[in-house]
Scaffold this motif. Sequence first.
Motif, PDB file in Angstrom:
ATOM      1  N   ALA A  91       0.821  -1.219   0.000  1.00  0.00           N
ATOM      2  CA  ALA A  91       0.000   0.000   0.000  1.00  0.00           C
ATOM      3  C   ALA A  91       0.856   1.270   0.000  1.00  0.00           C
ATOM      4  O   ALA A  91       0.820   2.044   0.951  1.00  0.00           O
ATOM      5  CB  ALA A  91      -0.928  -0.008   1.218  1.00  0.00           C
ATOM      6  N   THR A  92       1.635   1.459  -1.066  1.00  0.00           N
ATOM      7  CA  THR A  92       2.502   2.654  -1.189  1.00  0.00           C
ATOM      8  C   THR A  92       3.194   2.952   0.144  1.00  0.00           C
ATOM      9  O   THR A  92       3.229   4.077   0.618  1.00  0.00           O
ATOM     10  CB  THR A  92       1.735   3.897  -1.705  1.00  0.00           C
ATOM     11  N   TYR A  93       3.783   1.897   0.715  1.00  0.00           N
ATOM     12  CA  TYR A  93       4.214   1.871   2.114  1.00  0.00           C
ATOM     13  C   TYR A  93       5.723   2.108   2.207  1.00  0.00           C
ATOM     14  O   TYR A  93       6.521   1.217   1.866  1.00  0.00           O
ATOM     15  CB  TYR A  93       3.845   0.496   2.665  1.00  0.00           C
ATOM     16  N   THR A  94       6.112   3.273   2.673  1.00  0.00           N
ATOM     17  CA  THR A  94       7.532   3.612   2.768  1.00  0.00           C
ATOM     18  C   THR A  94       8.222   2.832   3.884  1.00  0.00           C
ATOM     19  O   THR A  94       7.751   2.815   5.023  1.00  0.00           O
ATOM     20  CB  THR A  94       7.700   5.123   3.018  1.00  0.00           C
ATOM     21  N   ARG A  99       8.866   2.603  11.521  1.00  0.00           N
ATOM     22  CA  ARG A  99       7.914   1.512  11.251  1.00  0.00           C
ATOM     23  C   ARG A  99       8.551   0.158  11.503  1.00  0.00           C
ATOM     24  O   ARG A  99       7.877  -0.780  11.944  1.00  0.00           O
ATOM     25  CB  ARG A  99       7.400   1.635   9.817  1.00  0.00           C
ATOM     26  N   THR A 149       4.291   9.261   5.903  1.00  0.00           N
ATOM     27  CA  THR A 149       5.566   9.987   5.941  1.00  0.00           C
ATOM     28  C   THR A 149       5.352  11.374   5.342  1.00  0.00           C
ATOM     29  O   THR A 149       6.026  12.327   5.730  1.00  0.00           O
ATOM     30  CB  THR A 149       6.652   9.243   5.136  1.00  0.00           C
ATOM     31  N   THR A 174       2.049  14.440  -1.234  1.00  0.00           N
ATOM     32  CA  THR A 174       2.396  13.047  -0.935  1.00  0.00           C
ATOM     33  C   THR A 174       3.295  12.546  -2.058  1.00  0.00           C
ATOM     34  O   THR A 174       3.836  13.361  -2.838  1.00  0.00           O
ATOM     35  CB  THR A 174       1.144  12.159  -0.729  1.00  0.00           C
ATOM     36  N   ASP A 175       3.431  11.228  -2.183  1.00  0.00           N
ATOM     37  CA  ASP A 175       4.313  10.657  -3.197  1.00  0.00           C
ATOM     38  C   ASP A 175       3.851  11.040  -4.608  1.00  0.00           C
ATOM     39  O   ASP A 175       2.652  10.997  -4.918  1.00  0.00           O
ATOM     40  CB  ASP A 175       4.338   9.137  -3.067  1.00  0.00           C
ATOM     41  N   ILE A 208       1.340   8.802  -6.453  1.00  0.00           N
ATOM     42  CA  ILE A 208      -0.048   8.892  -5.978  1.00  0.00           C
ATOM     43  C   ILE A 208      -0.697  10.132  -6.583  1.00  0.00           C
ATOM     44  O   ILE A 208      -1.837  10.091  -7.080  1.00  0.00           O
ATOM     45  CB  ILE A 208      -0.093   8.953  -4.435  1.00  0.00           C
TER      46      ILE A 208
HETATM   47  N1  GLU Z   1       4.696   6.422   1.065  1.00  0.00           N
HETATM   48  C1  GLU Z   1       4.236   7.261   2.111  1.00  0.00           C
HETATM   49  C2  GLU Z   1       3.893   6.504   3.380  1.00  0.00           C
HETATM   50  O1  GLU Z   1       4.051   5.325   3.448  1.00  0.00           O
HETATM   51  C3  GLU Z   1       3.052   8.123   1.673  1.00  0.00           C
HETATM   52  C4  GLU Z   1       1.979   7.381   0.932  1.00  0.00           C
HETATM   53  C5  GLU Z   1       0.942   6.736   1.823  1.00  0.00           C
HETATM   54  O2  GLU Z   1       0.501   7.360   2.805  1.00  0.00           O
HETATM   55  O3  GLU Z   1       0.571   5.615   1.514  1.00  0.00           O
HETATM   56  O4  GLU Z   1       3.496   7.062   4.369  1.00  0.00           O
END
Ligand code: GLU
Length: 204
Positions: free
Chosen positions: A77-80, A85, A129, A166-167, A170
């Motif tokens: 999920a676009t997870y940095t 974390r 992030t 954001t990214d 996205i």
């Molecule tokens: N990649 C960033 C994050 O994990 C921003 C995108 C998001 O919130 O999914 O926080």
Amino acid sequence: TMAELSEAGSITIGTKFDQPGFGLENLEGEVEGFDVEVAKIIAGALGIAPEDITFEQTPSAVREEVLEGGEVDMVVATYTINDKRKEVIDFAGPYYVAGQDIMVAADDDSIAGVDDLAGKRVCSVQGSTSVENIRTMAPEAELTEYDVYSKCADDLRNGRVDAVSTDNVILVGLISESEGAFKLVGNPFTEEPYGIGVKKGDDE
Ligand code: GLU
């Protein structure tokens, strides 16, 4: 973990439902996008067919807690990937590297980068992030926070905020669905390596 999942023949994967291009619920109620395809590839390698995947909508702020609580087997999920974390979950990857950028109204030329956000109304998402980076890199911005990015896009369209941050990938998805209303500033100011979130200790 892998053997258990493979034996069960089904898997629950957390992803986004409102991010065009990465994870978007379509009119048939199915999710589609890059993260959804990555999830299908991983499930496929475990011998699990796409129809045996349950996708759970997983907004940014709940990603760690649904992994810790075992409500999902993994999060794509676009997870940095970052150290904070990693204290509570583990990551596989990165499988993609994005960069944080800014989206504005198509006719707005007043913002060329993060330094121009002072005094501007900026929208981002809780637990991301992105919102933390705005807090530290644009402390003078007036911040609005939602649970999902599509609500930020609604606010930009209605003129309630001046920018969404954001990214870049996205934002590009939201721009592609905006019928020309939004544009990307195109000046990324962070690196966001995307990983697959798993429960802490699920090293295999
Ligand atoms: N990649 C960033 C994050 O994990 C921003 C995108 C998001 O919130 O999914 O926080």
